[in-house]
Every structure is written in structure tokens, then in C-alpha cells.
Design an enzyme around this catalytic site. Sequence first.
Site, PDB file in Angstrom:
ATOM      1  N   GLY A 199     -13.662  13.396 -22.089  1.00  0.00           N
ATOM      2  CA  GLY A 199     -12.263  13.595 -21.759  1.00  0.00           C
ATOM      3  C   GLY A 199     -11.889  13.398 -20.299  1.00  0.00           C
ATOM      4  N   GLY A 253     -18.211   9.833 -24.337  1.00  0.00           N
ATOM      5  CA  GLY A 253     -18.453  10.057 -25.871  1.00  0.00           C
ATOM      6  C   GLY A 253     -19.627   9.152 -26.334  1.00  0.00           C
ATOM      7  NE  ARG A 292     -20.764  19.474 -23.277  1.00  0.00           N
ATOM      8  CZ  ARG A 292     -19.738  19.442 -24.221  1.00  0.00           C
ATOM      9  NH1 ARG A 292     -19.570  20.356 -25.098  1.00  0.00           N
ATOM     10  NH2 ARG A 292     -18.972  18.275 -24.311  1.00  0.00           N
ATOM     11  CE  LYS A 302      -7.019   4.114 -34.061  1.00  0.00           C
ATOM     12  NZ  LYS A 302      -6.275   5.382 -34.541  1.00  0.00           N
TER      13      LYS A 302
HETATM   14  P1  AMP Z   1     -14.001   5.184 -29.529  1.00  0.00           P
HETATM   15  O1  AMP Z   1     -14.030   6.575 -30.258  1.00  0.00           O
HETATM   16  O2  AMP Z   1     -12.669   4.532 -29.435  1.00  0.00           O
HETATM   17  O3  AMP Z   1     -14.632   5.204 -28.166  1.00  0.00           O
HETATM   18  O4  AMP Z   1     -14.648   4.339 -30.561  1.00  0.00           O
HETATM   19  C1  AMP Z   1     -15.874   4.610 -30.948  1.00  0.00           C
HETATM   20  C2  AMP Z   1     -16.222   4.188 -32.264  1.00  0.00           C
HETATM   21  O5  AMP Z   1     -15.766   2.821 -32.398  1.00  0.00           O
HETATM   22  C3  AMP Z   1     -17.429   4.344 -33.047  1.00  0.00           C
HETATM   23  O6  AMP Z   1     -17.279   5.217 -33.846  1.00  0.00           O
HETATM   24  C4  AMP Z   1     -17.721   2.963 -33.544  1.00  0.00           C
HETATM   25  O7  AMP Z   1     -18.415   3.052 -34.687  1.00  0.00           O
HETATM   26  C5  AMP Z   1     -16.558   2.221 -33.869  1.00  0.00           C
HETATM   27  N1  AMP Z   1     -16.360   0.888 -33.658  1.00  0.00           N
HETATM   28  C6  AMP Z   1     -16.893   0.074 -32.933  1.00  0.00           C
HETATM   29  N2  AMP Z   1     -16.929  -1.096 -33.259  1.00  0.00           N
HETATM   30  C7  AMP Z   1     -16.242  -1.072 -34.308  1.00  0.00           C
HETATM   31  C8  AMP Z   1     -15.797  -2.227 -35.363  1.00  0.00           C
HETATM   32  N3  AMP Z   1     -15.723  -3.430 -35.155  1.00  0.00           N
HETATM   33  N4  AMP Z   1     -15.151  -1.954 -36.306  1.00  0.00           N
HETATM   34  C9  AMP Z   1     -14.810  -0.586 -36.700  1.00  0.00           C
HETATM   35  N5  AMP Z   1     -15.063   0.491 -35.531  1.00  0.00           N
HETATM   36  C10 AMP Z   1     -15.881   0.191 -34.757  1.00  0.00           C
END
Ligand code: AMP
Length: 418
Positions: free
Chosen positions: A399, A376, A34, A220
Site C-alpha cells: 500500500g 503485492g 521483512r 480492477k
Molecule cells: P490486484 O490485487 O488488483 O493487483 O489484482 C491481482 C489479482 O488479479 C491476482 O490475484 C490475479 O489472479 C487477478 N487477475 C489477473 N488477471 C485476471 C483475469 N484476467 N481474470 C481474473 N483475475 C485476474
Amino acid sequence: MTIDQFNFADKKAFVRVDFNVPLDENFNVTDDTRIRAALPTLKKILADGGSVIIGSHLGRPKGPADKFSLKHILKHISELMGVEVQFANDCMGEEAVAKSAALKPGEALLLENLRFYAEEEGKPRGLADDATDEEKAAAKKVVKESQKEFTKKLASYSDCYVNDAFGTAHRAHASTALIAKYFDKDHKMFGYLMEKEVKAVDKVLNNIQRPFTAIMGGSKVSSKIDIIENLLSKVDNLIITGGMTFTFTKAEGGKIGNSICEADKLDLALELIEKAKAKGVNLVLAVDAKIADAFSNDANTAVCKVDEIPDGWQGLDIAEETEKIFADVIKKSKTILWNGPTGVFEFDNFSQGSRVVGEAIVEATKNGAFSLVGGGDSVACVNKFGLADGVSYVSTGGGALLEAIEGKVLPGIAAIQE
Ligand code: AMP
């Protein structure tokens, strides 16, 4: 006004940067990305014969705290900038006023953490847990009042305002947005980093070369829903992957074993499938999965169809057939946006899908596509696989980038443009 048009000679510039860098227990900077990202802006001002007053936050202090002092990074910044940067122990105190007034061309001053003051964020602090709504509203009113003085004082240090803090552009804070109204349009501008970020976002939201493919991964659906909705009216192909996959698979009646799933979002998943159809978007989901009998890098693994995952097993990455489908779509694209891994890329045994996606993006980029990676974990992915140099742009804003792609107006950007 643009930073290239402005002549900073004999001018003082207040530059809002995002020096919210990680520190180890001895306060050494462990990742200075950064800081480096803001160097072109800071160096340009000094090279023009201007001086800079640098404002930033570090962490989430609730008030002045040594742990969050920017003095810890002063030496690091001085080394990178190639000048001895001065320091004001308090961004509001007499010292800040005197030191900024005394700055000579080519000199730089770093102000103490702006968030030592509640006025920076404009949010009241120290409210009792059981505070009533009236008490909360009264406290908010007080901080909003004093925020005006705070902002005005920050603005008084300089002749012009430069915002180079994309990471906080989605916040309407004193130094990221409110301050801009104290400068006319000829004396406020984006820094180079902000310019690049704004241009990159524009290429995926407005000036789109087609086909446009967005790859949305992560855990999610609920956290990505607004982005997915906005992208549905922009993209040709939408690859939904990562843990989100299984909410879709389950919604369509598939067997997902113990895979991550948001049971209350099944209807939403079906709605998104319908919306994609109605808009003529090619929604691409996994057909197979690399499954594990535990959430661990060392778990036993197998490959199966994405909708036939046995009980006791969970999908932790895409498998070969899906890799081919995703890579094929990506390689034919002219604009690519990547947010979120295809699986638990932190575990080496479940990182292959994300690597394949990253490599396909690099190949498409070589063939003339514009590719933006951000938000991220996908940044961590391209870094892990050493692919950052092969994509068009890696955003520095988590974000902020996500909100921009949701179609929201970012206060930090609007404040310069209006
Ligand atoms: P996000 O913060 O929503 O972008 O999600 C990223 C995170 O999702 C990462 O830390 C991944 O390890 C997790 N992730 C990706 N695929 C899966 C999965 N099939 N099961 C559980 N966690 C997951």
C-alpha cells in the site's frame, strides 16, 4: 540526517520496523523477508556501539492478544541479529521504561506490539455498531488526546529516531510519523531500507531515464485509477494488463465473454484512453487472450483475439502475440515500473504472460534499465519465477508503494524530511 552520517556510539535509537510477518499455527515465522530487510539498519546501530529499542506492529489486534504478541518472533529476531534481544511485555509499562534505560551499547530491546494500544493508530476502539456521529467524534477526540502522551512516552526511551518501516510509511501513526516531532532534524533519519525505497520511488517519479514504461496489471481498474492518472503524466509507455484489460476492451465495443469487467467503469476506461492520447502516452493493451471455459487451472483453454471472446469463456492471461508486443516495449525501456500480473498467475496454466513480462524486465535491467517491482502480487510473481535478483529493486511496501506512486506525500517520509 542520514544513518551513515550519524554516530550511534553510546546512543539509544528507537527504530520503527515492519515486523508484521506471517506466522504458522505454532507461531513460527513462515516468511522473514521483512525482518531481514531491517537487519542492515539494526546491525549498523549495534556495530557503532549504540543500542536499539525496536518498535513494530503485528497483525491487526483490537487490544492486547497473545496471538499478536511479538514475543513469538523474539527468538527468530535474536538469531538473525546475532544478539540476545530483550523483550518488554508492554510498550508503555514500567518494564519498557526500565529496560530501555538500562540498555548498554550493543544491546537490543523489542517492545510488545505497538498496536495493542489504540493510540498507535489514533483510532477509537470498541465503539458500538450503532454509535452516533457525535459519539464517534467524541471517542476520536479522546484517543487523539491520549495519543500525544503515548507518542511522547515512546519518544522518551531514546536519543534518536530511525524509521525503517516503509510498509507503514503511508500511515500517520504514533510510531511511524507523529513521534518524529520529538526529535530535531539531526536526531531523526531513515533506516537503510527506507532510504532504498525512497530512492527507488524517486527514480520512477522524478529522476526518470527515458523511455519509461509502467506495467499495470491486476484485477480492477477502480483500484488502480489514481496510480494510472498520476503515471499518465510521467510515462512514455503504459501497459495496462491483467483483468483490467477487459473493461477497456468492452468499453471499445469488443466481445469479452465472461471475462472480469467493471461495467460501471467503461466511461472511465474511455476517458483514460483519451487522456493517454492527449498526453502523447503510448497506451499498450492486449491484442489476444488465453481464454478458459472456467475460472480454474484445469479449465479447457484456447487462444483468441482479445475482443472476440466467446460467451462462456473468460480471458485469464495474455497470449503469444501480446507477450511479444509487451516484451518488445519493455526491452526498449530505461525505466520500468511493474505492478500487477498479466493474468491469473496463481494458476500455472495462466502464468506465462506474467513470466514473459518478468523476463523482459530482467533483460532490460541487464542492459542498464532501472526496474522497480512492487505492490503485492507482482512481488509474488517475481518470486514465483525466481526473477527477484534480476530486477533493480523489489519494494517491501504494498500500500505504501502504491500511494507513493499515486503522488501522495507519505506521512512516514514527510515526518523525517520536514
Ligand atoms: P490486484 O490485487 O488488483 O493487483 O489484482 C491481482 C489479482 O488479479 C491476482 O490475484 C490475479 O489472479 C487477478 N487477475 C489477473 N488477471 C485476471 C483475469 N484476467 N481474470 C481474473 N483475475 C485476474
